[in-house]
Design a protein around this motif. Structure first.
Motif, PDB file in Angstrom:
ATOM      1  N   PHE A 216     -30.759 -54.636 -43.765  1.00 13.56           N
ATOM      2  CA  PHE A 216     -31.941 -55.315 -44.287  1.00 13.56           C
ATOM      3  C   PHE A 216     -32.232 -56.590 -43.496  1.00 13.56           C
ATOM      4  O   PHE A 216     -33.389 -56.887 -43.178  1.00 13.56           O
ATOM      5  CB  PHE A 216     -31.762 -55.671 -45.762  1.00 13.56           C
ATOM      6  N   ASP A 219     -33.801 -55.741 -40.252  1.00 18.14           N
ATOM      7  CA  ASP A 219     -35.197 -55.329 -40.439  1.00 18.14           C
ATOM      8  C   ASP A 219     -36.111 -56.519 -40.709  1.00 18.14           C
ATOM      9  O   ASP A 219     -37.282 -56.525 -40.292  1.00 18.14           O
ATOM     10  CB  ASP A 219     -35.309 -54.334 -41.593  1.00 18.14           C
ATOM     11  N   LEU A 220     -35.586 -57.517 -41.420  1.00 15.73           N
ATOM     12  CA  LEU A 220     -36.394 -58.678 -41.822  1.00 15.73           C
ATOM     13  C   LEU A 220     -36.322 -59.834 -40.829  1.00 15.73           C
ATOM     14  O   LEU A 220     -36.959 -60.875 -41.042  1.00 15.73           O
ATOM     15  CB  LEU A 220     -35.932 -59.167 -43.206  1.00 15.73           C
ATOM     16  N   LYS A 271     -35.656 -61.934 -50.794  1.00 15.48           N
ATOM     17  CA  LYS A 271     -36.105 -60.958 -49.800  1.00 15.48           C
ATOM     18  C   LYS A 271     -35.135 -59.790 -49.710  1.00 15.48           C
ATOM     19  O   LYS A 271     -35.545 -58.628 -49.620  1.00 15.48           O
ATOM     20  CB  LYS A 271     -36.238 -61.627 -48.435  1.00 15.48           C
ATOM     21  N   ALA A 275     -35.632 -55.845 -50.704  1.00 16.26           N
ATOM     22  CA  ALA A 275     -35.320 -54.815 -49.715  1.00 16.26           C
ATOM     23  C   ALA A 275     -34.392 -53.765 -50.319  1.00 16.26           C
ATOM     24  O   ALA A 275     -34.561 -52.556 -50.079  1.00 16.26           O
ATOM     25  CB  ALA A 275     -34.679 -55.447 -48.485  1.00 16.26           C
ATOM     26  N   ASP A 279     -35.341 -49.834 -50.916  1.00 17.58           N
ATOM     27  CA  ASP A 279     -34.484 -48.823 -50.301  1.00 17.58           C
ATOM     28  C   ASP A 279     -33.950 -47.848 -51.348  1.00 17.58           C
ATOM     29  O   ASP A 279     -33.845 -46.640 -51.093  1.00 17.58           O
ATOM     30  CB  ASP A 279     -33.324 -49.505 -49.582  1.00 17.58           C
TER      31      ASP A 279
END
Length: 297
Positions: A216, A219-220, A271, A275, A279
């Motif tokens: 995560f 990705d962020l 955040k 996530a 998911d």
């Protein structure tokens, strides 16, 4: 948190009242076995592949021969949910031990491993996930091979009980001031927008949610730093959170009785929480918590 009646024992599905093992059982007498806890949302497993992979690493580490292939075990666990008509949030506990034999420290010869799994209803702890909670520090008295998810959990149990008696949701373990993890979770510190956590070495459990959190962060665009932090560093942290299959991503707002920054969940934690929920394909803790608050008003 009712336990469902049908138990998977070896390759049989039995009523839980039919499941019996001799008193000379290696898991009972020596803690000679390993286990996993897999999260289920709306009747569907979450991170099953990761849990099964870790189970096989654990049995290999303690030299137990797994009686199933990974695919065969996945099929049996799916049947366990179907036979119990699990269609809501739950958790599945599975355990394998070296087997039943006359008590002797050395491995018994030609003994069949004992395996069982069961499903239990398990709701999300929405108040803690949304509001955060308090944790306390505790010396880490465990053995050095915590990457093996073994049945030897007495130090974890004692630490968790002390946390409970002090009104905390978790005990944050440390060796000479260096934080390893929680008694049943992985621990993280956020500072300057970066997430810090202990490296995945043999002295901590390589959490399945921990691995997902790293993904995560990638990705962020959040730096994920595998670098141990100290108990003293927490007072200077911007945020702190813990993760596990049952706590998901839960904010920590107080440590050893003191606020972490404002004493409220932080932006990075939120955040990562969102996530996780995306998911897993589940509603946000925010929406569910706010809906429950309106109903109770």
């Amino acid at each position: 948190m009712a336990i469902k009646p049908i138990i998977l024992s070896d390759k049989e599905f039995l009523n839980h009242e039919e499941l019996h093992y001799p008193f000379e059982e290696r898991g009972l007498q020596f803690g000679d076995g390993v286990y996993e806890v897999i999260r289920v949302y709306d009747g569907n497993y979450y991170l099953m592949e990761e849990h099964i992979d870790r189970l096989f690493r654990s049995v290999e580490a303690i030299k137990i021969t797994m009686p199933y292939s990974k695919e065969e075990l996945k099929g049996l666990l799916q049947q366990l949910l179907e036979k119990n008509q699990v269609d809501l949030d739950a958790k599945v506990y599975l355990q394998i031990t070296r087997g039943s034999a006359a008590r002797d420290h050395a491995f018994p010869v030609d003994v069949k491993p004992n395996f069982y799994a069961y499903a239990q209803e398990f709701s999300r702890n929405l108040p803690a996930m949304w509001n955060g909670g308090s944790v306390m520090s505790h010396p880490d008295h465990r053995w050095d091979w915590c990457y093996i998810k073994s049945l030897n959990l007495l130090p974890n149990v004692l630490a968790k009980q002390e946390a409970k008696e002090n009104g905390c949701m978790e005990a944050i373990l440390h060796k000479d001031g260096v934080v390893t993890e929680g008694s049943s979770s992985n621990a993280y510190l956020v500072r300057d927008g970066k997430v810090y956590t202990h490296p995945a070495k043999k002295n901590i459990l390589h959490g399945c949610v921990r691995m997902r959190v790293e993904q995560f962060c990638d990705d962020l665009g959040i730096p994920f730093v595998e670098e141990a932090f100290r108990v003293d560093d927490i007072q200077h942290a911007d945020e702190m959170f813990i993760t596990s299959s049952t706590t998901e991503v839960t904010p920590v707002t107080h440590f050893d009785g003191k606020k972490i920054t404002t004493g409220s969940p932080g932006e990075v934690t939120r955040k990562l929480q969102y996530a996780y929920e995306k998911d897993a394909g589940i509603p946000t803790a925010k929406s569910l918590f706010e809906s429950a608050e309106k109903q109770n008003a």
